[in-house]
Write a protein that holds these residues in place. Structure first.
Motif, short mmCIF file in Angstrom:
data_model
loop_
_atom_site.label_atom_id
_atom_site.label_comp_id
_atom_site.label_asym_id
_atom_site.label_seq_id
_atom_site.Cartn_x
_atom_site.Cartn_y
_atom_site.Cartn_z
N LEU A 238 0.81 -1.22 0.00
CA LEU A 238 0.00 0.00 0.00
C LEU A 238 0.84 1.27 0.00
CD1 LEU A 238 -2.95 0.92 -0.05
CD2 LEU A 238 -2.85 1.06 2.43
N PRO A 239 1.98 1.30 0.70
CA PRO A 239 2.75 2.55 0.65
C PRO A 239 3.22 2.92 -0.76
CG PRO A 239 3.44 1.22 2.52
CD PRO A 239 2.52 0.37 1.68
N GLN A 240 3.31 1.95 -1.67
CA GLN A 240 3.79 2.23 -3.02
C GLN A 240 2.68 2.30 -4.07
OE1 GLN A 240 5.39 -0.50 -1.19
NE2 GLN A 240 6.72 1.11 -0.40
N ARG A 241 1.44 2.12 -3.67
CA ARG A 241 0.38 2.14 -4.69
C ARG A 241 -0.82 2.92 -4.19
NH1 ARG A 241 -1.58 -4.21 -4.48
NH2 ARG A 241 -3.27 -3.64 -5.88
N LYS A 242 -1.64 3.31 -5.13
CA LYS A 242 -2.84 4.05 -4.79
C LYS A 242 -3.98 3.04 -4.64
CE LYS A 242 -3.40 7.37 -7.80
NZ LYS A 242 -3.35 8.52 -8.72
N ALA A 243 -4.28 2.70 -3.40
CA ALA A 243 -5.34 1.74 -3.13
C ALA A 243 -6.07 2.14 -1.86
CB ALA A 243 -4.77 0.33 -2.99
N ALA A 244 -7.34 1.88 -1.84
CA ALA A 244 -8.17 2.06 -0.66
C ALA A 244 -8.61 0.66 -0.22
CB ALA A 244 -9.38 2.93 -0.97
N LEU A 245 -8.23 0.28 0.99
CA LEU A 245 -8.60 -1.03 1.51
C LEU A 245 -9.96 -0.92 2.19
CD1 LEU A 245 -5.16 -2.09 3.06
CD2 LEU A 245 -6.01 -2.40 0.71
N ILE A 246 -10.91 -1.66 1.67
CA ILE A 246 -12.28 -1.59 2.18
C ILE A 246 -12.46 -2.60 3.30
CG2 ILE A 246 -14.72 -1.98 1.59
CD1 ILE A 246 -13.97 -1.00 -1.27
N THR B 298 -19.50 -3.40 -2.26
CA THR B 298 -18.55 -4.26 -1.52
C THR B 298 -18.71 -5.71 -1.96
OG1 THR B 298 -18.57 -2.75 0.36
CG2 THR B 298 -17.88 -5.01 0.80
N ASP B 299 -19.90 -6.06 -2.42
CA ASP B 299 -20.21 -7.42 -2.89
C ASP B 299 -20.07 -8.43 -1.76
OD1 ASP B 299 -20.75 -9.74 -4.28
OD2 ASP B 299 -19.32 -9.33 -5.89
N TYR B 300 -21.00 -8.34 -0.84
CA TYR B 300 -20.98 -9.19 0.35
C TYR B 300 -21.07 -10.68 0.01
CZ TYR B 300 -21.41 -5.05 3.28
OH TYR B 300 -21.19 -3.85 3.91
N ALA B 301 -21.77 -11.02 -1.07
CA ALA B 301 -21.85 -12.44 -1.46
C ALA B 301 -20.45 -12.95 -1.81
CB ALA B 301 -22.80 -12.61 -2.64
N LYS B 302 -19.68 -12.15 -2.51
CA LYS B 302 -18.32 -12.55 -2.85
C LYS B 302 -17.44 -12.59 -1.60
CE LYS B 302 -14.58 -11.62 -6.07
NZ LYS B 302 -14.25 -10.97 -7.33
N VAL C 60 -11.37 -4.87 -1.48
CA VAL C 60 -12.09 -5.39 -0.31
C VAL C 60 -11.21 -6.42 0.37
CG1 VAL C 60 -14.17 -6.56 0.51
CG2 VAL C 60 -14.30 -4.99 -1.44
N LEU C 61 -11.05 -6.25 1.67
CA LEU C 61 -10.24 -7.20 2.45
C LEU C 61 -11.10 -8.38 2.87
CD1 LEU C 61 -8.24 -4.67 4.63
CD2 LEU C 61 -7.41 -6.00 2.68
N PRO C 62 -10.67 -9.61 2.59
CA PRO C 62 -11.51 -10.77 2.82
C PRO C 62 -11.67 -11.19 4.27
CG PRO C 62 -9.36 -11.47 2.09
CD PRO C 62 -9.39 -9.97 1.99
N ASN C 63 -10.81 -10.76 5.16
CA ASN C 63 -10.90 -11.18 6.56
C ASN C 63 -11.03 -10.01 7.52
OD1 ASN C 63 -10.73 -14.07 6.20
ND2 ASN C 63 -8.67 -13.64 5.46
N ALA C 64 -11.43 -8.87 7.00
CA ALA C 64 -11.66 -7.69 7.84
C ALA C 64 -13.16 -7.44 7.91
CB ALA C 64 -10.95 -6.48 7.24
#
Length: 187
Positions: A16-24, A68-72, A128-132
């Motif tokens: 993340l420090p090197q890329r433009k991403a938002a962790l959901i 967010t796609d909760y089913a996924k 989207v973070l799978p375990n958050a």
């Protein structure tokens, strides 16, 4: 439980420090004032299936978190990318140098929506973070949401601010920002 460490590890693994991403961080809610907080995703899914938890605001404002796609998310084991959609307002973890919240949107309405639009306009990945997960607990309505619901003037001012925000996005990002205005007009 363990969210802080999971986020720190995800930030490193996803560079993340090197890329433009938002962790959901997917959001859920309960209607109960007392809740035994789930210690794992498996426990949360069980509570969701039993009806003691719900996807956040699904009964009031589903557009806010539906992308967010909760089913996924239920079966995801790896972070996955989602696309911006109108009125998307997830809870995110971003770098410190990301765009700040637009100060026009104080009180109730459009603070997170405009922030996510700005991130998308700057080509941030929405991952989207799978375990958050987080759980919103019930509370009394805020003073500002009451003003929004009861005052046509408040809603009119918010609409004017939204239009100004769209114009500012168009000036900053040119034709790439047209999708936000088009999406807004088709609602």
């Amino acid at each position: 439980y363990g969210l802080y460490d999971y986020l720190r590890n995800s930030i490193q693994q996803l560079e993340l420090p090197q890329r433009k991403a938002a962790l959901i961080v997917p959001a859920f809610e309960t209607l109960h004032y007392r809740l035994t907080f789930p210690k794992s995703k498996a426990e949360l899914l069980s509570m969701l299936d039993m009806g003691s938890l719900y996807t956040f605001r699904y009964h009031v404002w589903p557009k806010g978190h539906a992308p967010t796609d909760y089913a996924k998310w239920r079966t995801a084991t790896m972070p996955y990318r989602v696309a911006w959609q109108p009125d998307f307002e997830p809870y995110v973890v971003v770098r410190r140098d990301c765009p700040k919240y637009d100060q026009r949107f104080v009180g109730f309405g459009w603070n997170k929506v405009s922030h996510i639009m700005e991130l998308d306009a700057q080509e941030y990945e929405l991952l989207v973070l799978p375990n958050a997960f987080m759980i919103h607990m019930p509370h009394a309505p805020s003073f500002d949401i009451s003003k929004f619901r009861l005052s046509a003037g408040y809603r009119g001012c918010l609409q004017t601010l939204r239009e100004e925000f769209h114009q500012d996005l168009s000036r900053r990002y040119g034709a790439a920002a047209l999708k936000y205005l088009t999406a807004e007009r088709s609602l």
